[in-house]
Each structure stands twice: as C-alpha cells, then as structure tokens.
Design an enzyme around this catalytic site. Structure first.
Site, PDB file in Angstrom:
ATOM      1  N   TYR A  38       0.860  -1.183   0.000  1.00 15.79           N
ATOM      2  CA  TYR A  38       0.000   0.000   0.000  1.00 15.79           C
ATOM      3  C   TYR A  38       0.899   1.237   0.000  1.00 15.79           C
ATOM      4  O   TYR A  38       0.830   2.091   0.886  1.00 15.79           O
ATOM      5  CB  TYR A  38      -0.965  -0.001   1.177  1.00 15.79           C
ATOM      6  CG  TYR A  38      -2.264   0.730   0.868  1.00 15.79           C
ATOM      7  CD1 TYR A  38      -3.196   0.160   0.003  1.00 15.79           C
ATOM      8  CD2 TYR A  38      -2.530   1.972   1.400  1.00 15.79           C
ATOM      9  CE1 TYR A  38      -4.369   0.827  -0.309  1.00 15.79           C
ATOM     10  CE2 TYR A  38      -3.701   2.651   1.092  1.00 15.79           C
ATOM     11  CZ  TYR A  38      -4.616   2.072   0.232  1.00 15.79           C
ATOM     12  OH  TYR A  38      -5.778   2.745  -0.087  1.00 15.79           O
ATOM     13  N   HIS A  43       7.266   5.668   1.023  1.00 13.05           N
ATOM     14  CA  HIS A  43       7.968   4.531   0.427  1.00 13.05           C
ATOM     15  C   HIS A  43       8.724   4.963  -0.831  1.00 13.05           C
ATOM     16  O   HIS A  43       9.859   4.519  -1.072  1.00 13.05           O
ATOM     17  CB  HIS A  43       6.978   3.425   0.050  1.00 13.05           C
ATOM     18  CG  HIS A  43       6.214   2.869   1.209  1.00 13.05           C
ATOM     19  ND1 HIS A  43       4.868   3.111   1.390  1.00 13.05           N
ATOM     20  CD2 HIS A  43       6.596   2.084   2.243  1.00 13.05           C
ATOM     21  CE1 HIS A  43       4.457   2.485   2.474  1.00 13.05           C
ATOM     22  NE2 HIS A  43       5.483   1.861   3.021  1.00 13.05           N
ATOM     23  N   LYS A 155       9.873   6.920  10.467  1.00 11.02           N
ATOM     24  CA  LYS A 155       8.597   7.094  11.166  1.00 11.02           C
ATOM     25  C   LYS A 155       8.423   6.064  12.272  1.00 11.02           C
ATOM     26  O   LYS A 155       7.901   6.367  13.333  1.00 11.02           O
ATOM     27  CB  LYS A 155       7.410   7.042  10.197  1.00 11.02           C
ATOM     28  CG  LYS A 155       6.072   7.349  10.887  1.00 11.02           C
ATOM     29  CD  LYS A 155       4.939   7.438   9.895  1.00 11.02           C
ATOM     30  CE  LYS A 155       4.533   6.089   9.374  1.00 11.02           C
ATOM     31  NZ  LYS A 155       3.879   5.259  10.445  1.00 11.02           N
TER      32      LYS A 155
END
Length: 301
Positions: A38, A43, A155
């Site tokens: 996803y 990314h 993150k």
C-alpha cells in the site's frame, strides 16, 4: 522490472546478476527496501534514495502475519498490488518480491529473532510479540536478498533501532540506511493506515505533528533550558486536549537505546548529550498512529 512470488527464482536471479558483474570485473551494490505494501510517497522516497545509491534495487511487499497481534488489523490491512507495482516501476525498481504467506512460512515458524531490551518499551509495551515478528521477517528478507544496503523509514524509529541492533548482534553484512519521515503538506506523517481515518479523525490527527514539531523547535533553542519532564508534560497535555485522541504513549527516550530520560535532564540544544527520541502512539477512532521527532546531541566545538 521483474516480479517474483517465490524465493528460489529471486535468489537465482540475484546470483546471476552478481556473477555477471563479477565476470566483468565490476562490483554490484544491491539495495533492499522492505515494505508491507500500500505504497505512498514515504515509500517512494526510500526507493528513490536506494535507486540513487545502488546498482540494483529490490522492493519487498509482504504483509507479515507474525507481527500482528490477535486483535489487530492483519486481515483488513490495506492492500493494492497493482498500484504498488505501478509506483515501483515509476521509481526504477529492478526486482519486486511479493511472496505469499505460504511461501514465507511454509510451516509453523519455530525460530524467531528476539532483540531484548529495545522491544518491551514504546510500541512493544502495548504490542507484545510485534517486534519479534518484525525482526524475524526482516532477518529472512536480508538472508534471501543479501543486500549491501537496506532502507527503512524513520517514522517507526523503534523499528529502526531494533533492526539496527539485530544487524549488529548477528553480524548481518548489510548497511542500515534510515530515511527521514515524509509528511503531508499539513504535517501529518504518511502512513498506509491513514486511509482508515474519517475526515474528522484526520483533522484531529494533526495534533501529533503540530505538537511534536513545536516540541522539537523548543528543544532546539539554547535559551529555553527545557527539561525532559517539562516537555513531556506539555506534550501529553496538548495531545490529550484533543477530544478524539486516545493516547497509548507519549515518551521521551535516548536514541537508539530507548531508555527513558530522567525528568530533570535538559533537552535544549546546549544541554543535550545524546540523541533523543520524542515518540507518540495515539488512537483516533480505531486507527492507531505513531509519529516522532529526533533531537540530535550537542556537537562540541
């Protein structure tokens, strides 16, 4: 771009690539970017960095069941393989590894990798066993691909610390490359789980980045002389004031050791003597979000 769903063909392709490079007297730098799919701009930033720094980029897409607890969102974790493959091709990925659960775990897993000390705090305290699943699958991916470098988003700073410790302790021949958090224009940290948020919850979630970045700015001044206890209280109060926010944790710890700081330890730019992680995990509705900032230690003149 080539896509693989089985381990052996991927391994053979990588062996052939290494052999061909060696036959020509060249070295081949291989990068791995492990993801659960996803894919979003966060990314993509990892893939772009990997592409710029290496000869061959391998992207893995695998929603890893053994890092999810019994009441967590494995079945409904967002998936969009067609969109993922389009993004991968756009970013110049060479190989995509998209195994099934049966390919990665053909039988019940009796061997797990456990990193002690770093995994029972922060997210590990409320998600027991989560990091054992993370380290086990990342260990498998590193073993399968044998990359020179592996790229991870900051993150999940605890994940970065845990995997770096695993790599160090088990002598994996790979360089860990942590990459900065990518945020939306309004500050929300990009996450595959953001899709779960209602419009009202998404607006409320801005309380995280707004206050983390404010805490970082305050700590990065030499005039404030702020302590860990003061900053922690301010941050908890500010996030707790948002009616839709249900706090899992708000913590300040050294990084990458993840030991909580003493309340009277100074965090201002002149007072810091180690890197410091300010990390939060907060639920908005049924969606649990994490975010953080890292304060770098003082550099002596």
């Amino acid at each position: 771009m080539k896509t693989f769903t089985n381990i052996l063909p991927l391994r053979n392709e990588l062996k052939d690539a290494r052999f061909s490079a060696a036959r020509e007297g060249k070295s081949l730098r291989i990068a791995l970017v492990p993801t659960m799919g996803y894919l979003h701009e966060g990314h993509a930033s990892l893939l772009r960095k990997a592409r710029a720094e290496n000869d061959l980029v391998v992207l893995s897409i695998f929603v890893n069941p053994i890092q999810f607890g019994p009441n967590e969102d494995f079945e409904r974790y967002p998936r969009d393989p067609e969109k993922d493959l389009a993004l991968a091709e756009r970013e110049g990925v060479d190989f995509v590894f998209m195994p099934s659960v049966e390919e990665m775990y053909p039988q019940p897993t009796r061997t797990h990798i456990k990193v002690e000390g770093l995994t029972d705090v922060l997210c590990g305290a409320s998600r027991p066993g989560h990091f054992d699943g993370v380290t086990t699958v990342v260990g498998k991916l590193l073993h399968i691909v044998q990359p020179d470098r592996a790229y991870f988003g900051q993150k999940d700073a605890q994940q970065v610390a845990v995997i770096a410790q695993m790599v160090l302790d088990l002598n994996f021949d790979v360089e860990m490359i942590p990459c900065p958090i990518v945020r939306e224009a309004d500050g929300l940290a990009l996450s595959s789980r953001n899709v779960y948020l209602s419009a009202e919850e998404r607006q409320a979630a801005l309380v995280l980045s707004r206050n983390l970045l404010a805490a970082q700015a305050k700590a990065n001044t030499t005039e404030s002389r702020v302590t860990a206890g003061e900053l922690l209280t301010e941050l908890r109060d500010a996030i707790g004031a948002e009616p839709l926010a249900v706090i899992d944790y708000v913590e300040i710890a050294d990084f990458p050791g993840l030991s909580p700081l003493a309340a009277d330890e100074r965090l201002d730019a002149a007072g810091r003597r180690s890197d410091v992680l300010i990390a939060v995990a907060v639920k908005f509705g049924s969606t649990r979000l994490i975010d953080n900032v890292i304060l770098t230690k003082k550099v002596n003149d």
